[in-house]
Design a protein around this motif. Structure first.
Motif, PDB file in Angstrom:
ATOM      1  N   ARG A  10      39.198  35.393  43.092  1.00  0.00           N
ATOM      2  CA  ARG A  10      39.295  36.650  42.331  1.00  0.00           C
ATOM      3  C   ARG A  10      39.328  38.042  42.995  1.00  0.00           C
ATOM      4  O   ARG A  10      40.063  38.643  43.000  1.00  0.00           O
ATOM      5  N   GLU A  11      38.214  37.894  43.745  1.00  0.00           N
ATOM      6  CA  GLU A  11      37.847  39.069  44.707  1.00  0.00           C
ATOM      7  C   GLU A  11      38.924  39.461  45.888  1.00  0.00           C
ATOM      8  O   GLU A  11      39.335  40.240  45.784  1.00  0.00           O
ATOM      9  N   LYS A  12      39.320  38.129  46.475  1.00  0.00           N
ATOM     10  CA  LYS A  12      40.372  38.069  47.285  1.00  0.00           C
ATOM     11  C   LYS A  12      41.690  38.623  46.758  1.00  0.00           C
ATOM     12  O   LYS A  12      42.546  39.371  47.198  1.00  0.00           O
ATOM     13  N   LEU A  13      42.083  38.203  45.610  1.00  0.00           N
ATOM     14  CA  LEU A  13      43.136  38.422  44.831  1.00  0.00           C
ATOM     15  C   LEU A  13      43.124  40.013  44.236  1.00  0.00           C
ATOM     16  O   LEU A  13      44.021  40.734  44.660  1.00  0.00           O
ATOM     17  N   ARG A  14      42.043  40.392  43.853  1.00  0.00           N
ATOM     18  CA  ARG A  14      41.889  41.771  43.814  1.00  0.00           C
ATOM     19  C   ARG A  14      41.933  42.807  44.890  1.00  0.00           C
ATOM     20  O   ARG A  14      42.748  43.730  44.643  1.00  0.00           O
ATOM     21  N   ALA A  15      41.491  42.341  46.122  1.00  0.00           N
ATOM     22  CA  ALA A  15      41.797  42.889  47.219  1.00  0.00           C
ATOM     23  C   ALA A  15      43.107  43.173  47.758  1.00  0.00           C
ATOM     24  O   ALA A  15      43.770  44.238  48.138  1.00  0.00           O
ATOM     25  N   ALA A  17      46.002  42.833  45.608  1.00  0.00           N
ATOM     26  CA  ALA A  17      46.466  43.698  44.775  1.00  0.00           C
ATOM     27  C   ALA A  17      46.121  45.196  44.868  1.00  0.00           C
ATOM     28  O   ALA A  17      47.093  46.020  44.819  1.00  0.00           O
ATOM     29  N   ALA A  18      44.916  45.405  45.152  1.00  0.00           N
ATOM     30  CA  ALA A  18      44.566  46.740  45.408  1.00  0.00           C
ATOM     31  C   ALA A  18      45.249  47.435  46.688  1.00  0.00           C
ATOM     32  O   ALA A  18      45.789  48.633  46.670  1.00  0.00           O
ATOM     33  N   ALA A  19      45.502  46.684  47.839  1.00  0.00           N
ATOM     34  CA  ALA A  19      45.869  47.287  48.975  1.00  0.00           C
ATOM     35  C   ALA A  19      47.433  47.303  48.581  1.00  0.00           C
ATOM     36  O   ALA A  19      48.118  48.504  48.868  1.00  0.00           O
ATOM     37  N   THR A  24      41.586  50.970  45.850  1.00  0.00           N
ATOM     38  CA  THR A  24      40.431  49.894  46.211  1.00  0.00           C
ATOM     39  C   THR A  24      40.294  48.889  45.610  1.00  0.00           C
ATOM     40  O   THR A  24      40.630  49.076  44.298  1.00  0.00           O
ATOM     41  N   PRO A  25      39.535  47.805  45.606  1.00  0.00           N
ATOM     42  CA  PRO A  25      39.324  46.759  44.665  1.00  0.00           C
ATOM     43  C   PRO A  25      38.489  47.314  43.756  1.00  0.00           C
ATOM     44  O   PRO A  25      38.629  46.998  42.376  1.00  0.00           O
ATOM     45  N   GLU A  26      37.310  48.115  43.958  1.00  0.00           N
ATOM     46  CA  GLU A  26      36.666  48.735  42.904  1.00  0.00           C
ATOM     47  C   GLU A  26      37.210  49.596  41.978  1.00  0.00           C
ATOM     48  O   GLU A  26      37.112  49.638  40.632  1.00  0.00           O
ATOM     49  N   GLY A  27      38.497  50.231  42.550  1.00  0.00           N
ATOM     50  CA  GLY A  27      38.964  51.158  41.684  1.00  0.00           C
ATOM     51  C   GLY A  27      39.898  50.345  40.710  1.00  0.00           C
ATOM     52  O   GLY A  27      40.108  50.748  39.683  1.00  0.00           O
ATOM     53  N   LEU A  28      40.524  49.499  41.214  1.00  0.00           N
ATOM     54  CA  LEU A  28      41.478  48.694  40.259  1.00  0.00           C
ATOM     55  C   LEU A  28      40.512  47.803  39.383  1.00  0.00           C
ATOM     56  O   LEU A  28      41.026  47.761  38.307  1.00  0.00           O
ATOM     57  N   ARG A  29      39.354  47.118  39.416  1.00  0.00           N
ATOM     58  CA  ARG A  29      38.674  46.699  38.677  1.00  0.00           C
ATOM     59  C   ARG A  29      38.263  47.555  37.680  1.00  0.00           C
ATOM     60  O   ARG A  29      38.452  47.205  36.556  1.00  0.00           O
ATOM     61  N   ALA A  30      37.827  48.739  37.839  1.00  0.00           N
ATOM     62  CA  ALA A  30      37.137  49.790  36.927  1.00  0.00           C
ATOM     63  C   ALA A  30      38.854  50.064  35.836  1.00  0.00           C
ATOM     64  O   ALA A  30      38.394  50.434  34.778  1.00  0.00           O
ATOM     65  N   ALA A  31      39.765  50.271  36.675  1.00  0.00           N
ATOM     66  CA  ALA A  31      40.967  50.847  35.910  1.00  0.00           C
ATOM     67  C   ALA A  31      41.325  49.823  34.984  1.00  0.00           C
ATOM     68  O   ALA A  31      41.787  49.730  33.711  1.00  0.00           O
ATOM     69  N   PHE A  32      41.392  48.397  35.405  1.00  0.00           N
ATOM     70  CA  PHE A  32      41.519  47.130  34.573  1.00  0.00           C
ATOM     71  C   PHE A  32      40.794  47.111  33.365  1.00  0.00           C
ATOM     72  O   PHE A  32      40.985  46.774  32.399  1.00  0.00           O
ATOM     73  N   GLU A  33      39.366  47.278  33.748  1.00  0.00           N
ATOM     74  CA  GLU A  33      38.130  47.038  32.751  1.00  0.00           C
ATOM     75  C   GLU A  33      38.366  48.372  31.617  1.00  0.00           C
ATOM     76  O   GLU A  33      38.059  48.162  30.436  1.00  0.00           O
ATOM     77  N   LYS A  34      38.913  49.326  32.074  1.00  0.00           N
ATOM     78  CA  LYS A  34      39.042  50.707  31.207  1.00  0.00           C
ATOM     79  C   LYS A  34      40.233  50.349  30.170  1.00  0.00           C
ATOM     80  O   LYS A  34      40.087  50.926  29.028  1.00  0.00           O
ATOM     81  N   GLY A  35      41.377  50.028  31.138  1.00  0.00           N
ATOM     82  CA  GLY A  35      42.546  50.019  30.070  1.00  0.00           C
ATOM     83  C   GLY A  35      43.556  48.667  30.168  1.00  0.00           C
ATOM     84  O   GLY A  35      44.700  48.771  29.943  1.00  0.00           O
ATOM     85  N   GLY A  36      42.936  47.630  30.831  1.00  0.00           N
ATOM     86  CA  GLY A  36      43.572  46.425  31.059  1.00  0.00           C
ATOM     87  C   GLY A  36      44.874  46.967  32.178  1.00  0.00           C
ATOM     88  O   GLY A  36      44.642  47.658  32.932  1.00  0.00           O
ATOM     89  N   LEU A  37      46.041  46.111  31.788  1.00  0.00           N
ATOM     90  CA  LEU A  37      47.168  46.246  32.719  1.00  0.00           C
ATOM     91  C   LEU A  37      47.579  47.913  32.340  1.00  0.00           C
ATOM     92  O   LEU A  37      47.894  48.483  33.505  1.00  0.00           O
ATOM     93  N   LYS A  38      47.530  48.419  31.442  1.00  0.00           N
ATOM     94  CA  LYS A  38      47.820  49.967  31.186  1.00  0.00           C
ATOM     95  C   LYS A  38      47.091  50.831  31.961  1.00  0.00           C
ATOM     96  O   LYS A  38      47.485  51.885  32.500  1.00  0.00           O
ATOM     97  N   GLY A  39      45.663  50.238  32.140  1.00  0.00           N
ATOM     98  CA  GLY A  39      44.756  51.262  32.985  1.00  0.00           C
ATOM     99  C   GLY A  39      45.219  51.092  34.439  1.00  0.00           C
ATOM    100  O   GLY A  39      45.270  52.313  35.209  1.00  0.00           O
ATOM    101  N   VAL A  40      45.717  49.988  34.854  1.00  0.00           N
ATOM    102  CA  VAL A  40      46.097  49.918  36.213  1.00  0.00           C
ATOM    103  C   VAL A  40      47.322  50.744  36.412  1.00  0.00           C
ATOM    104  O   VAL A  40      47.564  51.208  37.468  1.00  0.00           O
ATOM    105  N   SER A  41      48.509  50.607  35.431  1.00  0.00           N
ATOM    106  CA  SER A  41      49.379  51.439  35.568  1.00  0.00           C
ATOM    107  C   SER A  41      49.382  52.698  35.876  1.00  0.00           C
ATOM    108  O   SER A  41      50.301  53.361  36.292  1.00  0.00           O
ATOM    109  N   ALA A  42      48.168  53.178  35.103  1.00  0.00           N
ATOM    110  CA  ALA A  42      48.283  54.643  35.327  1.00  0.00           C
ATOM    111  C   ALA A  42      47.763  55.195  36.849  1.00  0.00           C
ATOM    112  O   ALA A  42      48.013  56.428  36.926  1.00  0.00           O
ATOM    113  N   ALA A  43      47.520  54.300  37.788  1.00  0.00           N
ATOM    114  CA  ALA A  43      47.223  54.497  38.943  1.00  0.00           C
ATOM    115  C   ALA A  43      48.384  54.389  40.004  1.00  0.00           C
ATOM    116  O   ALA A  43      48.553  54.494  41.104  1.00  0.00           O
ATOM    117  N   LEU A  44      49.391  53.984  39.457  1.00  0.00           N
ATOM    118  CA  LEU A  44      50.651  53.795  39.865  1.00  0.00           C
ATOM    119  C   LEU A  44      51.837  54.742  40.095  1.00  0.00           C
ATOM    120  O   LEU A  44      51.680  55.997  39.362  1.00  0.00           O
TER     121      LEU A  44
END
Length: 80
Positions: A10-15, A17-19, A24-44
């Motif tokens: 999971r960590e490697k997959l996150r790394a 995807a983050a790249a 960063t993997p941490e930023g991706l994790r935080a965005a996902f935990e905060k808003g799921g896929l919608k949280g991640v899409s906010a960074a795109l």
């Protein structure tokens, strides 16, 4: 999705995807935990966010990741 991936996988997959998303993997994790896929899409970019929204809205991502064949493929691609 079930627990088909180990924590290391999971960590490697996150790394990877983050790249691809330019974060960063941490930023991706935080965005996902905060808003799921919608949280991640906010960074795109607007174009990437629109594509991600289309995929997420009809459940394609969850269906793909729940597929054991896709899970095996991701594991192979990640070299685990």
């Amino acid at each position: 999705m079930n627990d088909a991936f180990t924590p290391a996988q999971r960590e490697k997959l996150r790394a990877v995807a983050a790249a691809k998303l330019g974060t960063t993997p941490e930023g991706l994790r935080a965005a996902f935990e905060k808003g799921g896929l919608k949280g991640v899409s906010a960074a795109l970019s607007p174009q990437q966010a629109q594509k991600a929204k289309a995929l997420a809205s009809d459940g394609q991502v969850e269906q793909l990741l729940a597929d054991p064949a896709i899970q095996r493929l991701l594991i192979q691609l990640l070299g685990q």
